[in-house]
Design a protein around this motif. Structure first.
Motif, PDB file in Angstrom:
ATOM      1  N   ARG A  32       2.113   1.161  -2.566  1.00  0.00           N
ATOM      2  CA  ARG A  32       2.214   1.663  -3.944  1.00  0.00           C
ATOM      3  C   ARG A  32       3.532   1.263  -4.601  1.00  0.00           C
ATOM      4  O   ARG A  32       3.659   1.313  -5.816  1.00  0.00           O
ATOM      5  N   LEU A  33       4.511   0.863  -3.770  1.00  0.00           N
ATOM      6  CA  LEU A  33       5.800   0.401  -4.304  1.00  0.00           C
ATOM      7  C   LEU A  33       6.331  -0.709  -3.407  1.00  0.00           C
ATOM      8  O   LEU A  33       6.411  -0.554  -2.192  1.00  0.00           O
ATOM      9  N   LEU A  34       6.722  -1.815  -4.026  1.00  0.00           N
ATOM     10  CA  LEU A  34       7.338  -2.936  -3.316  1.00  0.00           C
ATOM     11  C   LEU A  34       8.798  -3.011  -3.735  1.00  0.00           C
ATOM     12  O   LEU A  34       9.108  -3.139  -4.921  1.00  0.00           O
ATOM     13  N   VAL A  35       9.699  -2.923  -2.764  1.00  0.00           N
ATOM     14  CA  VAL A  35      11.138  -2.970  -3.020  1.00  0.00           C
ATOM     15  C   VAL A  35      11.657  -4.357  -2.658  1.00  0.00           C
ATOM     16  O   VAL A  35      11.516  -4.801  -1.509  1.00  0.00           O
ATOM     17  N   GLY A  36      12.259  -5.028  -3.615  1.00  0.00           N
ATOM     18  CA  GLY A  36      12.871  -6.322  -3.360  1.00  0.00           C
ATOM     19  C   GLY A  36      14.321  -6.150  -2.943  1.00  0.00           C
ATOM     20  O   GLY A  36      15.175  -5.903  -3.791  1.00  0.00           O
ATOM     21  N   ALA A  37      14.564  -6.252  -1.641  1.00  0.00           N
ATOM     22  CA  ALA A  37      15.928  -6.237  -1.101  1.00  0.00           C
ATOM     23  C   ALA A  37      16.155  -7.567  -0.396  1.00  0.00           C
ATOM     24  O   ALA A  37      16.815  -7.627   0.640  1.00  0.00           O
ATOM     25  N   ASP A  38      15.576  -8.612  -0.963  1.00  0.00           N
ATOM     26  CA  ASP A  38      15.492  -9.909  -0.289  1.00  0.00           C
ATOM     27  C   ASP A  38      16.469 -10.941  -0.835  1.00  0.00           C
ATOM     28  O   ASP A  38      16.209 -12.143  -0.814  1.00  0.00           O
ATOM     29  N   GLY A  39      17.612 -10.489  -1.319  1.00  0.00           N
ATOM     30  CA  GLY A  39      18.718 -11.391  -1.596  1.00  0.00           C
ATOM     31  C   GLY A  39      18.703 -12.086  -2.933  1.00  0.00           C
ATOM     32  O   GLY A  39      17.822 -11.883  -3.765  1.00  0.00           O
ATOM     33  N   THR A  40      19.701 -12.927  -3.125  1.00  0.00           N
ATOM     34  CA  THR A  40      19.930 -13.594  -4.408  1.00  0.00           C
ATOM     35  C   THR A  40      18.741 -14.447  -4.837  1.00  0.00           C
ATOM     36  O   THR A  40      18.419 -14.522  -6.021  1.00  0.00           O
TER      37      THR A  40
ATOM     38  N   ALA B 234      -1.798  -7.482  -7.582  1.00  0.00           N
ATOM     39  CA  ALA B 234      -2.046  -6.125  -8.069  1.00  0.00           C
ATOM     40  C   ALA B 234      -3.510  -5.769  -7.894  1.00  0.00           C
ATOM     41  O   ALA B 234      -4.397  -6.553  -8.246  1.00  0.00           O
ATOM     42  N   ARG B 235      -3.750  -4.568  -7.341  1.00  0.00           N
ATOM     43  CA  ARG B 235      -5.109  -4.062  -7.150  1.00  0.00           C
ATOM     44  C   ARG B 235      -5.142  -2.594  -7.559  1.00  0.00           C
ATOM     45  O   ARG B 235      -4.877  -1.704  -6.751  1.00  0.00           O
ATOM     46  N   GLY B 236      -5.411  -2.360  -8.822  1.00  0.00           N
ATOM     47  CA  GLY B 236      -5.440  -0.989  -9.332  1.00  0.00           C
ATOM     48  C   GLY B 236      -4.074  -0.350  -9.223  1.00  0.00           C
ATOM     49  O   GLY B 236      -3.095  -0.846  -9.789  1.00  0.00           O
ATOM     50  N   ASP B 237      -3.991   0.754  -8.494  1.00  0.00           N
ATOM     51  CA  ASP B 237      -2.729   1.468  -8.322  1.00  0.00           C
ATOM     52  C   ASP B 237      -1.962   1.015  -7.081  1.00  0.00           C
ATOM     53  O   ASP B 237      -1.026   1.692  -6.643  1.00  0.00           O
ATOM     54  N   ASP B 238      -2.344  -0.119  -6.529  1.00  0.00           N
ATOM     55  CA  ASP B 238      -1.691  -0.640  -5.336  1.00  0.00           C
ATOM     56  C   ASP B 238      -1.295  -2.096  -5.535  1.00  0.00           C
ATOM     57  O   ASP B 238      -1.750  -2.763  -6.472  1.00  0.00           O
ATOM     58  N   LEU B 239      -0.463  -2.564  -4.620  1.00  0.00           N
ATOM     59  CA  LEU B 239      -0.174  -3.989  -4.503  1.00  0.00           C
ATOM     60  C   LEU B 239      -0.639  -4.453  -3.130  1.00  0.00           C
ATOM     61  O   LEU B 239      -0.378  -3.781  -2.120  1.00  0.00           O
ATOM     62  N   ALA B 240      -1.335  -5.574  -3.090  1.00  0.00           N
ATOM     63  CA  ALA B 240      -1.687  -6.214  -1.823  1.00  0.00           C
ATOM     64  C   ALA B 240      -0.597  -7.238  -1.524  1.00  0.00           C
ATOM     65  O   ALA B 240      -0.340  -8.142  -2.324  1.00  0.00           O
ATOM     66  N   VAL B 241       0.062  -7.078  -0.385  1.00  0.00           N
ATOM     67  CA  VAL B 241       1.193  -7.921  -0.010  1.00  0.00           C
ATOM     68  C   VAL B 241       0.801  -8.756   1.201  1.00  0.00           C
ATOM     69  O   VAL B 241       0.432  -8.205   2.245  1.00  0.00           O
TER      70      VAL B 241
END
Length: 404
Positions: A161-169, A139-146
């Protein structure tokens, strides 16, 4: 290349790819991170895994421009037959008799994957990173560093600004966000294959319950059918080791001869069955969809259908960049959770309850279950309501599932 995005989708499977397509005209800067390099898989296999797509899912795939690449390989579901070995009564659903256009379609998962890849190739403005995996999020302020790592070991950092987890079980996004899970081990395994049938199924899908688990037979056109049979864990190796003829006899002992004699079974693949429910769908600037949010028993074939509705609802909530919202803002994520609550809870509870109800061998339960089947089969209004729920029309449905 600018590595700053509004939305990063982790997972380029069926659900993650669908979300990327749904966001195409939103104006958001979107990146899709895929663990495997995109590759079309055009050759049919004797061990195809088949998806029973609900009508709502077919509608959505049409709206997304995906179905045009898959329709020729799909088999429409016009009728559904549900029964339980040892019980009297059965439920027979006929779309035409209920005034419905159809219940959905059967499509090999491979073909849906191919259709999504073809559609993704035409997605304007979508950045794709493949093969690559998420290895760190900060987390970096209003962002995520991925941080991403490719198969050759090279690292790359994206900002979102948004990370979506669609990476399975086994979702990395979920684990990294410290979101726990509730897990139910059914101590069952689904054996998946295809086989030939003596009598064409003619658009009829069968669900046959037994004391050791359900058997599903899905129409694939002509005399080929998809088979999903559930067995207790301790019997898996013995069933996989059966010669083809013995395997066919074993299936007939559970399913019967409604489709005539079975033959030519394909290779068998085993999938242990667990119910995995995330304790939360969101964390700061993170949201889970598909199997990362919930992995359900294949009974009722709701897994991908539920995940697709996750993706479409999230796309609707995010709207367009012109609205001036922050895609990772708490109120945006809370709205997604609100809209998914009823459908998620009802669908996952239905699958879980059905597993336990249909596996109960107590005589009072068997008599009540048989009577309910016989009664339901004589009440068209209730059958229609049951069918609509199975077709994906429940809760706050995404608009794309309603169009045709």
């Amino acid at each position: 290349m600018n590595d700053r995005f509004d939305i990063v989708i982790a997972g380029g499977g069926l659900v993650g790819s669908s979300l990327a397509i749904a966001l195409e005209d939103s104006g958001w800067r979107v990146a899709l991170v895929e663990a495997a390099a995109p590759r079309l898989d055009p050759e049919p296999r004797p061990d195809e895994r088949n998806l029973a797509l609900a009508c709502a899912s077919v509608n959505a795939l049409e709206s997304l421009g995906v179905w045009t690449h898959a329709a020729a390989r799909a088999t429409a579901i016009a009728r559904v037959h549900v029964s339980r070995r040892g019980d009297f009564g059965a439920v027979r659903l006929d779309a035409a008799e209920l005034g419905l256009p159809g219940f959905g379609a059967v499509l090999p998962a491979r073909e849906l994957g191919n259709a999504l890849l073809r559609r993704l190739d035409g997605c304007a403005g979508l950045a794709r990173f493949a093969p690559a995996q998420l290895v760190a999020v900060e987390a970096r302020g209003d962002d995520l560093a991925v941080e991403l790592k490719s198969t050759d070991g090279a690292s790359r950092q994206l900002t979102t600004r948004l990370l979506v987890g669609a990476d399975g079980t086994a979702s990395f996004v979920r684990r990294d966000a410290c979101i726990g899970v509730r897990e139910t081990d059914y101590r069952q395994t689904a054996i998946v294959t295809t086989l030939s049938v003596e009598h064409p199924l003619d658009g009829c899908a069968y669900e046959r319950f037994t004391d050791t688990g359900p058997v599903a037979l899905l129409p694939m056109g002509g005399r080929r059918a998809g088979l999903v049979v559930t067995v207790p864990q301790e019997r898996v190796e013995a069933v996989l080791a059966l010669a083809d003829e013995a395997f066919v006899d074993w299936i007939h002992a559970r399913f019967g001869y409604r489709a005539g004699r079975f033959s030519r079974p394909g290779r068998r693949h085993a999938h242990p069955l667990k119910r995995v429910m995330a304790d939360a769908l969101t964390a700061p600037r993170r949201v889970l969809i598909g199997n990362a949010a919930q992995t359900v028993h294949p009974l009722g074939a709701q897994g991908f259908n539920l995940g697709l509705r996750d993706a479409l609802t999230l796309a609707e909530v995010l709207g367009t960049a012109a609205a001036g919202i922050d895609p990772g803002a708490p109120d945006v994520l809370a709205e997604h959770v609100r809209r998914r609550r009823d459908d998620r809870e009802a669908t996952t509870a239905f699958s879980d309850d059905l597993v336990h109800l249909m596996g109960n061998e107590r005589l009072p339960v068997r008599l009540a279950r048989s009577a309910a089947f016989a009664l339901l089969d004589r009440l068209p209004p209730l059958k229609r309501r049951m069918a609509l729920r199975g077709m994906g029309f429940r809760g706050d449905a995404p608009q794309r599932t309603l169009s045709r």
